[in-house]
Design a protein around this motif. Structure first.
Motif, PDB file in Angstrom:
ATOM      1  N   ILE A   1      46.039  37.612  45.379  1.00  0.00           N
ATOM      2  CA  ILE A   1      45.661  39.424  45.140  1.00  0.00           C
ATOM      3  C   ILE A   1      45.186  39.573  46.424  1.00  0.00           C
ATOM      4  O   ILE A   1      44.716  40.362  47.283  1.00  0.00           O
ATOM      5  N   TYR A   2      44.009  38.997  45.714  1.00  0.00           N
ATOM      6  CA  TYR A   2      42.685  39.137  46.094  1.00  0.00           C
ATOM      7  C   TYR A   2      42.998  38.825  47.836  1.00  0.00           C
ATOM      8  O   TYR A   2      42.116  40.099  48.701  1.00  0.00           O
ATOM      9  N   GLU A   3      43.492  37.335  48.031  1.00  0.00           N
ATOM     10  CA  GLU A   3      43.424  37.296  49.141  1.00  0.00           C
ATOM     11  C   GLU A   3      43.762  38.161  49.839  1.00  0.00           C
ATOM     12  O   GLU A   3      43.360  38.102  50.903  1.00  0.00           O
ATOM     13  N   ALA A   4      45.018  39.079  49.611  1.00  0.00           N
ATOM     14  CA  ALA A   4      45.736  39.638  50.755  1.00  0.00           C
ATOM     15  C   ALA A   4      45.295  40.787  50.990  1.00  0.00           C
ATOM     16  O   ALA A   4      44.699  40.746  51.649  1.00  0.00           O
ATOM     17  N   LEU A   5      44.499  41.331  49.766  1.00  0.00           N
ATOM     18  CA  LEU A   5      43.990  42.644  49.837  1.00  0.00           C
ATOM     19  C   LEU A   5      42.533  42.296  50.957  1.00  0.00           C
ATOM     20  O   LEU A   5      42.744  43.461  51.595  1.00  0.00           O
TER      21      LEU A   5
END
Length: 224
Positions: free
Chosen positions: A19-23
């Motif tokens: 989620i961190y990488e996507a955001l």
């Protein structure tokens, strides 16, 4: 008898990291625009997870300055801030200059060709007014030094600060800025062929500082 593949349960930490990488990518690419509100509940529904990993990812992004919590309001993508961008470019310029100084003694024919090819790609992208391709080519040029320098600490330091620089590049990159970089890249490449590490380092730093002043100094920046 065919054995079944070993499948392990995905850990919650993996959710958080993904989620961190996507955001992070969405923020840097401006898919999530500066100032956009972020609801952990809505994001959790979009990702198909609980709110906990989303909150953890948002906290990590907040620590990096890409997200901010506004008192009495929702969490939002940090607006573009010229002064912060100027400071970021100063640090990025120094780190890339260091990488160039360390890399020059180890550059060979392959690296010299990579520098020329990426600069040619930059010039062609600017001619098409293709901003994403221009930024990609510019990154490829400087990546030659980062890889040849062989210093993981430089890469680690850049990872935390580059998103602020990249957002400014994407939001305000123009052909005039890029064309100046093309000429500066030629001078850098020539210094590398002469194995003049000091000159290459100085020119790389000037290249980043010039770009930073043009982008961060623009009066079109959004106010926080």
């Amino acid at each position: 008898m065919k054995t079944k593949p070993t499948i392990q349960r995905i850990k919650r930490q993996s959710f958080r990291d993904e989620i961190y990488e996507a955001l992070r990518q969405a923020i840097v690419s401006l898919e999530l625009e500066p100032g956009a509100k972020l609801s952990d509940q809505e994001l959790a529904e979009q990702f198909g997870v609980s709110r906990t990993p989303v909150r953890e990812a948002l906290k990590r992004l907040e620590d990096e300055g890409l997200v901010e919590a506004v008192p009495g309001s929702a969490t939002r993508v940090t607006p573009l801030k010229p002064e912060e961008g100027r400071h970021a470019f100063t640090v990025v310029a120094a780190l890339h200059a260091l990488a160039a100084r360390l890399a020059v003694p180890y550059l060979g024919t392959e690296e010299h060709e990579a520098l020329e090819q990426s600069n040619k790609a930059l010039e062609e992208a600017l001619g098409r007014n293709d901003v994403p391709a221009a930024i990609e080519a510019d990154n490829a040029f400087h990546a030659v030094f980062l890889q040849a320098a062989g210093n993981p600490e430089i890469l680690s330091a850049l990872k935390g600060i580059l998103p602020k620089v990249q957002r400014l590049e994407i939001s305000r990159f123009a052909s005039a800025h890029g064309l100046q970089s093309v000429e500066q890249h030629r001078e850098i490449t020539e210094a590398c062929r002469k194995r003049d590490a000091a000159a290459a380092s100085r020119l790389v730093e000037e290249n980043w500082l010039t770009l930073g002043e043009r982008l961060a100094g623009s009066n079109q920046a959004e106010k926080g």
